[in-house]
Design a protein around this motif. Structure first.
Motif, short mmCIF file in Angstrom:
data_model
loop_
_atom_site.label_atom_id
_atom_site.label_comp_id
_atom_site.label_asym_id
_atom_site.label_seq_id
_atom_site.Cartn_x
_atom_site.Cartn_y
_atom_site.Cartn_z
N PRO A 70 3.76 3.37 21.92
CA PRO A 70 3.59 3.88 22.59
C PRO A 70 1.82 4.84 22.01
O PRO A 70 1.60 5.24 23.28
CB PRO A 70 4.91 5.21 22.60
CG PRO A 70 5.55 4.88 21.71
CD PRO A 70 5.21 3.16 21.17
N GLN A 71 2.26 4.94 21.17
CA GLN A 71 1.48 5.30 20.45
C GLN A 71 -0.87 4.90 20.71
O GLN A 71 -1.69 5.11 21.72
CB GLN A 71 0.97 6.58 19.20
CG GLN A 71 -0.27 7.05 19.05
CD GLN A 71 0.31 8.13 17.71
OE1 GLN A 71 1.19 7.17 16.43
NE2 GLN A 71 -0.32 9.00 17.14
N PRO A 72 -0.82 3.88 20.53
CA PRO A 72 -1.78 2.45 21.02
C PRO A 72 -1.75 2.31 22.33
O PRO A 72 -2.92 2.59 22.95
CB PRO A 72 -2.39 1.68 19.35
CG PRO A 72 -0.36 1.51 19.29
CD PRO A 72 0.09 2.34 19.29
N CYS A 73 -0.76 2.60 23.21
CA CYS A 73 -0.62 1.88 24.21
C CYS A 73 0.13 2.64 25.38
O CYS A 73 1.57 2.78 26.08
CB CYS A 73 0.14 0.65 24.13
SG CYS A 73 -0.25 -0.78 22.82
N PRO A 74 -0.40 3.87 25.59
CA PRO A 74 0.08 4.85 26.56
C PRO A 74 0.46 4.92 27.51
O PRO A 74 -1.09 4.79 28.22
CB PRO A 74 -0.32 6.02 25.99
CG PRO A 74 -1.37 5.64 25.29
CD PRO A 74 -1.14 4.53 24.69
N LEU A 75 1.53 4.34 28.17
CA LEU A 75 1.12 3.59 29.51
C LEU A 75 0.92 4.81 30.81
O LEU A 75 1.71 5.75 31.02
CB LEU A 75 2.56 3.50 29.97
CG LEU A 75 2.64 1.41 30.03
CD1 LEU A 75 4.24 0.89 30.23
CD2 LEU A 75 1.35 0.72 30.99
N LEU A 76 0.20 4.86 31.47
CA LEU A 76 -0.55 5.68 32.77
C LEU A 76 0.36 5.30 33.87
O LEU A 76 0.12 5.48 35.06
CB LEU A 76 -1.26 6.10 32.58
CG LEU A 76 -1.98 6.68 32.10
CD1 LEU A 76 -4.16 7.23 32.21
CD2 LEU A 76 -1.54 8.15 30.84
N ASP A 77 0.04 3.81 34.38
CA ASP A 77 0.47 3.22 36.01
C ASP A 77 0.28 1.40 35.54
O ASP A 77 -0.29 0.85 34.44
CB ASP A 77 -0.56 3.71 36.51
CG ASP A 77 -0.20 2.97 38.32
OD1 ASP A 77 1.30 3.00 38.24
OD2 ASP A 77 -0.84 2.40 38.47
N VAL A 78 0.69 0.55 36.28
CA VAL A 78 1.54 -0.69 36.25
C VAL A 78 1.34 -0.95 37.20
O VAL A 78 2.01 -0.80 38.75
CB VAL A 78 2.65 -0.83 35.72
CG1 VAL A 78 2.53 -2.72 35.52
CG2 VAL A 78 2.90 -0.48 33.93
#
Length: 279
Positions: A70-78
């Motif tokens: 989650p730190q390098p790839c924090p999801l905002l939308d899919v």
């Protein structure tokens, strides 16, 4: 890691007068018209996002990769498969509204267009991830100098020796961005970025780059080296280019990403993602 081919950009977006005062809608319109370049310093106060779009049969692996890292790839939308829209920006088109894209086939970079419509597929699922350009406004308000903006360069990014947690078929190293910070501003840089975990949060490392497996700060894996002042401390944040490193390592048959540092400008305000009650 093999460094991907790079193309020459058109005029740099951050060199445009008053770019900091653009609305996200204005920025996206300019990019749709063909303006390309780093988006650091554009549309002050609005959240920026990384993009990676993969075929639907790879989407679960990518979702799991983001959940596990989650730190390098924090999801905002899919998005839904084939959709070029996002709830983060009304009326925006993910195929046209970024400054520059990267097109990948079997893990190899094959093109860097400013318009991805010719490559878009009905089975693509897009992932929008928080970007550290978002918290640079908070750093600047706290008095932290932003060296790459001062020097008119893209932020330097490095593939580290830290492996991400694998997810299905996806694996690869964590990528970090580096910002030089004077010692007297280090506490503020850590505090302000930590209040925005949705755009990578606080640093993963401060100081000697060798601890991350980085051999030479003057040779970033992505984009431009930045000159440090004599007393500057190199500070490293997890970076949303990490999925591109995973594409290079895992070689999915197809993917479309943003070009490093050339982000999607959302309508969301920074404060929507800022932790409250912990200042």
């Amino acid at each position: 890691m093999t460094r991907p081919h790079r193309t020459e950009d058109r005029p740099v977006a951050t060199a445009q007068e008053h770019a900091h005062a653009w609305s996200p809608q204005t920025a996206r319109a300019r990019f749709r018209e063909g303006l390309a370049g780093p988006t650091a310093g554009v549309a002050a106060g609005h959240t920026q996002a990384n993009l990676i779009a993969v075929p639907a049969d790879w989407a679960y692996d990518m979702l799991l990769f983001c959940q596990r890292n989650p730190q390098p790839c924090p999801l905002l939308d899919v998005t839904d498969a084939g959709s070029a829209t996002t709830v983060l920006a009304e009326g925006a088109d993910l195929r046209t509204d970024l400054p520059r894209y990267r097109v990948w086939q079997d893990g190899e970079l094959v093109d860097e267009p400013t318009d991805a419509r010719a490559y878009w597929r009905d089975d693509l699922v897009s992932f929008l991830l928080g970007c550290s350009f978002t918290f640079e406004w908070a750093l600047a308000r706290a008095g932290v100098p932003i060296r790459h903006v001062e020097q008119g360069r893209n932020v330097p990014m490095y593939a580290t020796g830290r492996a991400c947690r694998e997810a299905g078929r996806l694996r690869g190293p964590m990528v970090v961005s580096m910002r030089p910070v004077p010692p007297e501003h280090l506490r503020a840089a850590i505090r302000e970025s930590s209040l925005l975990p949705a755009v990578h949060g606080g640093p993963v490392h401060c100081g000697d780059c060798a601890a991350l497996g980085i051999e030479d700060l003057d040779r970033p894996d992505f984009e431009d080296p930045v000159v440090l002042d004599d007393d500057d401390i190199p500070v490293f944040w997890a970076c949303g280019v990490t999925p591109q490193a995973a594409v290079m390592a895992s070689r999915p048959p197809f993917a479309i990403t943003h070009a490093p540092g050339q982000m999607f400008l959302t309508d969301a305000r920074d404060e929507q993602y800022r932790l409250v009650g912990v200042d």
